[in-house]
Motif scaffolding. Structure first.
Motif, PDB file in Angstrom:
ATOM      1  N   ASN A   1      42.973  17.243  34.087  1.00 34.46           N
ATOM      2  CA  ASN A   1      44.168  17.474  34.338  1.00 34.46           C
ATOM      3  C   ASN A   1      45.216  16.298  33.651  1.00 34.46           C
ATOM      4  OD1 ASN A   1      46.259  18.595  35.898  1.00 34.46           O
ATOM      5  ND2 ASN A   1      46.382  17.116  37.435  1.00 34.46           N
ATOM      6  N   ILE A   2      44.759  15.195  33.519  1.00 36.44           N
ATOM      7  CA  ILE A   2      45.463  14.096  32.863  1.00 36.44           C
ATOM      8  C   ILE A   2      45.532  14.459  31.222  1.00 36.44           C
ATOM      9  CG2 ILE A   2      45.642  11.717  32.288  1.00 36.44           C
ATOM     10  CD1 ILE A   2      44.255  11.080  34.784  1.00 36.44           C
ATOM     11  N   LEU A   3      44.472  14.959  30.904  1.00 37.06           N
ATOM     12  CA  LEU A   3      44.542  15.087  29.305  1.00 37.06           C
ATOM     13  C   LEU A   3      45.107  16.316  28.990  1.00 37.06           C
ATOM     14  CD1 LEU A   3      40.424  14.124  28.517  1.00 37.06           C
ATOM     15  CD2 LEU A   3      42.597  13.078  27.908  1.00 37.06           C
ATOM     16  N   GLU A   4      45.215  17.188  29.937  1.00 36.00           N
ATOM     17  CA  GLU A   4      46.140  18.590  29.718  1.00 36.00           C
ATOM     18  C   GLU A   4      47.419  18.345  29.545  1.00 36.00           C
ATOM     19  OE1 GLU A   4      46.785  22.750  29.640  1.00 36.00           O
ATOM     20  OE2 GLU A   4      44.778  21.713  29.287  1.00 36.00           O
ATOM     21  N   HIS A   5      48.034  17.341  30.461  1.00 36.47           N
ATOM     22  CA  HIS A   5      49.457  17.150  30.396  1.00 36.47           C
ATOM     23  C   HIS A   5      49.964  15.937  29.916  1.00 36.47           C
ATOM     24  CE1 HIS A   5      50.005  20.735  33.297  1.00 36.47           C
ATOM     25  NE2 HIS A   5      49.025  20.298  33.887  1.00 36.47           N
ATOM     26  N   GLU A   6      49.001  15.025  29.638  1.00 35.63           N
ATOM     27  CA  GLU A   6      49.494  13.723  29.084  1.00 35.63           C
ATOM     28  C   GLU A   6      48.933  13.476  27.841  1.00 35.63           C
ATOM     29  OE1 GLU A   6      51.678  11.986  30.645  1.00 35.63           O
ATOM     30  OE2 GLU A   6      51.633  12.946  32.598  1.00 35.63           O
ATOM     31  N   LYS A   7      49.825  12.973  26.687  1.00 39.26           N
ATOM     32  CA  LYS A   7      49.305  12.553  25.354  1.00 39.26           C
ATOM     33  C   LYS A   7      48.734  11.069  25.444  1.00 39.26           C
ATOM     34  CE  LYS A   7      52.427  15.438  22.976  1.00 39.26           C
ATOM     35  NZ  LYS A   7      53.614  15.327  21.919  1.00 39.26           N
TER      36      LYS A   7
END
Length: 578
Positions: A129-135
């Protein structure tokens, strides 16, 4: 302690929302022109039974209404940004909504075991989820995940990160889901029945955790439940939904102390009261048909004492004598056990004819294992069960099968305990055939019709399959199946734990009615102490495979002797306001 209502402007406005589903060529209205607001930084409770539309409302906010047969007929869902911008979420294309989902608006789903992917480790699922929305890099995403696991107070973040969902407890799975929802610092968090199937102590810690995280991150929270007592623990304002409509809304004190709609009054009255014992629990239909104003008839302490004096003057129908059930967790290369778990530890008790003996404790304490050990569905390691002077543990397979006619069990999950490929009628007839009861199938079918009627179903349900019924109806089918062989003793294993409060009340009333009609004896297992107290003559409290205390149910409730029992009592949502 509840969160105080805020004077902040709305962060979300749902206006005139209407949703329908196409089914067999017909259109079914599931959400019927509802309007409400969520204030920034506040908690809004949405309460109602299964099918009322509360979860579908949250799915519409998340842009997850099924496209194949679902249709949004009218309305808007407006997100109010910090800079005054307004975004109608219903108009966003799917690729744009995917950027909002999980980032600006996140959701904790009802059942963490089915919401988490069993093939992936817990940590990887939060990282995704973090990798999907954050760079960010994978190492930074991992560190943030571990920080989140610490924030939601998982006991061993590193171990949980590498664990699969089945390797952690129900409460820990729910904490993983909360960490996943918080991963990208959302403005709005939707918690859909996050505590429904949890023990009261775990439920209390999850509610406290959500309150703490909301304050820390200034999250706007929508909390969905079928239980008004739970809503009162966390929400400042509440919507009551019934058949897709909002039938009542207001602050929690108004709803609790001055409910206006009959459905709200029914929801409040369906839970077993903590301070008294009605002969029969109220159900929703009593209020919807305007007959709920009839005075309750309560069982007096003197009447209960007299009944118990008669009950305990007889000989026990069942005895557990120093029962132990040990499971092997690990073996060495030659098959010798190197790690064991003592699920039932030196347990002894007696049950008397016509009694309901309650057994309460948290998940993992050994309740279900004890019930199955009594029936030899799980073989005891040592000790014995005596049923009417018959040594159960000494019985051979044929004799044990004959005894099962007298000893039955109603399992926790009615859906998984019913064969989805067999009709209801065949499900109930099958044990009659095995035990050669009622002569022939024509007479057995007539008996099934009679049993269906007794448990509140109809003859037309005979040819239907389990998936065509609600949870409460499936539980009634399981009760009818248990009654089919005319038992004397029934183990009710968490048989109402996953039901809505009003359906739960119906099933509890049914069990009490059947007990009187057929002279049944119950071992009633639950993690809900208020339900067990209402149903039981005596009560046993279990922890870590051992009986902590045992006594008359009202006495255990009013004057607990063990610290663990006091902990369970303290965790019961009291529905207090103010």
């Amino acid at each position: 302690m509840k969160l105080n209502p805020t004077n902040e402007p709305a962060i979300l406005t749902v206006n005139d929302l209407s949703i329908s589903f196409a089914n067999d060529g017909n259109e079914h209205i599931a959400i019927d022109h509802i309007t409400f607001e969520l204030q920034r930084g506040s908690t809004l409770g949405i309460v109602g039974e299964s099918g009322s539309g509360k979860s579908l409302t949250s799915l519409a906010i998340m842009g997850l209404v099924p496209k194949q047969n679902g249709k949004i007929n009218s309305g808007s869902i407006i997100f109010h940004g910090n800079a005054g911008e307004k975004t109608n979420l219903l108009l966003l294309p799917e690729n744009a909504m995917r950027l909002w989902r999980g980032k600006r608006i996140a959701m904790i789903f009802q059942e963490p075991m089915t919401s988490l992917n069993p093939a992936y480790r817990c940590g990887k699922q939060v990282m995704e989820n973090i990798l999907e929305h954050e760079k960010v890099s994978k190492s930074e995403a991992k560190n943030r995940t571990l920080d989140l696991f610490r924030e939601v107070m998982l006991p061993d973040p590193e171990r949980t990160f590498d664990a699969y969902p089945h390797q952690v407890s129900g409460g820990q799975k729910q904490r993983v889901m909360i960490a996943m929802a918080l991963a990208c610092n959302p403005d709005i968090l939707i918690a859909d029945e996050p505590t429904t199937a949890l023990d009261v102590t775990v439920q209390k810690t999850i509610l406290e955790l959500l309150r703490t995280l909301q304050r820390k991150h200034n999250i706007s929270l929508i909390f969905i439940s079928h239980n008004l007592d739970v809503i009162a623990e966390i929400a400042a304002n509440v919507l009551v939904m019934y058949k897709g409509q909002i039938v009542e809304k207001g602050n929690i004190e108004q709803i609790f102390r001055r409910p206006q709609h009959p459905y709200t009054k029914g929801l409040l009255a369906c839970r077993p009261p903590l301070g008294k014992r009605p002969q029969k629990l109220k159900v929703i239909v009593d209020f919807m048909e305007e007959s709920g104003n009839q005075a309750d008839i309560f069982v007096s302490a003197a009447e209960r004492k007299q009944n118990h004096a008669k009950l305990y003057s007889t000989q026990p129908i069942l005895k557990a004598e120093r029962l132990n059930t040990v499971f092997t967790l690990k073996r060495n290369l030659v098959g010798k056990s190197t790690r064991q778990f003592n699920a039932v530890n030196n347990v002894s008790f007696e049950v008397y004819p016509g009694e309901t003996l309650g057994l309460v404790g948290e998940s993992g304490c050994g309740k279900t294992t004890l019930g199955r050990t009594l029936l030899r569905l799980v073989e005891p390691t040592s000790g014995n069960t005596v049923y009417n002077n018959l040594q159960v543990n000494d019985l051979k397979a044929d004799d044990l099968r004959k005894l099962r006619k007298k000893l039955q069990i109603i399992f926790q999950d009615p859906y998984s305990s019913l064969n989805p490929r067999i009709t209801v009628g065949e499900t109930i007839i099958e044990p009659m055939r095995i035990h050669k009861l009622h002569g022939n199938d024509t007479l057995r079918k007539s008996k099934v019709f009679d049993l269906l009627q007794k448990v509140g179903l109809e003859a037309r349900h005979y040819s239907r399959y389990p998936h065509e019924f609600s949870g409460g109806q499936r539980q009634r089918i399981c009760i009818a199946r248990a009654l089919a062989v005319e038992p004397e003793f029934i183990i009710c294993d968490e048989s109402v734990s996953a039901l809505d409060v009003s359906v739960q009340a119906q099933v509890l009333n049914l069990l009490n009615d059947l007990k009187k009609e057929f002279g049944l004896t119950y071992l009633f297992i639950s993690h809900d102490l208020s339900v067990v107290r209402y149903m039981s003559d005596r009560l046993m409290v279990m922890k870590n495979g051992e009986i902590q205390e045992m006594g008359e149910a009202d006495e255990v409730y009013s004057n607990p002797q063990s610290e663990y029992t006091r902990l369970l009592l303290d965790a019961i949502p009291k529905g207090e306001v103010g």
